[in-house]
Design a protein around this motif. Sequence first.
Motif, short mmCIF file in Angstrom:
data_model
loop_
_atom_site.label_atom_id
_atom_site.label_comp_id
_atom_site.label_asym_id
_atom_site.label_seq_id
_atom_site.Cartn_x
_atom_site.Cartn_y
_atom_site.Cartn_z
N ASP A 1 -2.58 7.47 -4.40
CA ASP A 1 -2.69 6.94 -5.77
C ASP A 1 -2.09 7.93 -6.78
OD1 ASP A 1 -3.93 4.69 -4.82
OD2 ASP A 1 -5.97 5.33 -5.35
N PRO B 1 2.89 3.95 -1.64
CA PRO B 1 3.11 4.38 -3.02
C PRO B 1 4.60 4.44 -3.34
CG PRO B 1 2.41 6.22 -1.66
CD PRO B 1 2.25 5.00 -0.82
N ASN C 1 0.81 -1.22 0.00
CA ASN C 1 0.00 0.00 0.00
C ASN C 1 0.84 1.27 0.00
OD1 ASN C 1 -2.68 -1.17 0.11
ND2 ASN C 1 -2.15 -1.85 2.17
N ASP D 1 1.76 7.68 -6.67
CA ASP D 1 2.32 6.35 -6.93
C ASP D 1 2.83 6.24 -8.36
OD1 ASP D 1 2.93 3.64 -6.42
OD2 ASP D 1 1.03 3.03 -7.34
N LYS E 1 -6.39 8.32 0.20
CA LYS E 1 -5.98 7.34 -0.82
C LYS E 1 -5.84 8.00 -2.20
CE LYS E 1 -6.77 2.61 -2.35
NZ LYS E 1 -6.47 2.90 -3.77
#
Length: 478
Positions: A320, A201, A199, A323, A316
């Motif tokens: 994201d 990134p 999880n 990442d 999140k």
Amino acid sequence: MSVIGKLVPNVSSRNFSRISAALSSAKSNRTYFTYTQELSQPLDRKPEILTAKEALEKCLKSGQTVFAQGAAATPVPLLNAMTDVGKAGSMKDIKVVHMHTEKEAAYVAPECKDIFRSVSLFMAANVRQSVAEGRSDAIPIFLQDIPKLFHRKIIRPDIALIQVSPPDSHGYCSLGTSVDCVRSALVNSKIIVAQVNPNMPRTFGDAIIHVSHIDYAVHDDSPLPEHGGKPPSAEEAKIGQLIGENLVEDGATLQMGIGSIPDAVLSCLKNHKDLGIHSEMFSVGVIDLVNRGCITNNKKKFHKGRIVGSFMVGNKALYDFVDNNPFVEMLEIDYVNNTHVVSLLPCMTAINSCMEVDITGQVCSDSIGTRMYSGFGGQTDFIRGAAESVDGRGKPIIAIVSNTRRGESKIVPMLKPGAGVVCTRAHVNYVVTEQGIANLFGKTLRQRAYELIKVAHPDHREWLEKEAFARLKCMPAP
């Protein structure tokens, strides 16, 4: 294949035993010839794969110094295992050094007072009580100076507890959401214990660490802590509007932290062009501006076309966004917050908040009276860097809601007894509340009082005028 199963290429057991023995003897005195400190340099070794408890049982001893990564990358399972192992082994005098950490800090509980002592380089809510009760310590320090503590051997970590992304096909992990002072701590640590989390990134810049530098690897798939997303209050929205419409120019480089006021400012920049981000941290509000083409970073002379940050805590959507995104560079804090570097950025606009401002412009940001609350952080680094802007267009901004939730004024005649001055009255240029913008640069003490009283809440202005007269022996005047 599991995340841990992909950690390193195959190494023969005989070769690995030889390497392990050599490294074991070298750990107390690493040199270039036995162990390069450059974390991106692959080594002919691999980590031992253990549980969190097993890893800490192998390396934790009384009297050691443990460094813990912070913010969204806080390795909570490793810290919990450290606490359990320390308690079970009746250990003593273990120093735990960290910046802002997330979740409960079990090692600062009253029953751990003789086992662990937390040392905060920037405090979070989870250690405030223990600092107030004398069971933990805090170091007042500019964010840009924290790596010096490790490089100058003022703090010498025996163990570093970190959280990384899984390695890629070349064996490279990423420090992900928190680079800040982590790299300086790692190159000066004897043992590195890493929580490998899918999880986390994968970020670039100074975040890269080769898996061969990790001594013990622990698998974990806990979600990262999330913050933000709360809509701003009416007062915060007004502050955002005032700053966005009056103080942020097209082509400006922005520094702002996390919270409702920075998000309110970002939400008011949808018609701006060619904005840049160079900030120790940034929040989810940048994503919309990137998608709209407002944030391009194209006016920067270095790191052109890229967001520069050092750590983050968000949701999140933010994780994201960063990442595997080359548009974002995560760099060390002694570079990102370096006052000289900041001063070179175009139209550097630094937006920071605080606890209270007195009528002469002194800013308290790290304490409530004598009670320590947070730390210096990057506020002074950026406020001064923006003021020194070589293009003469920098804007150092302190942004606060005029009243506390209890209805008390945040603009005060004098700071509370024991309050820490993070920005002196000479540092401060703009103070913005929902009531307006006060420009203090070049103003006398009575002019400063006049400007600040104008942006105080109307309920407190008469009181502030009387107190200003008592302090300055003259009435505030434009």
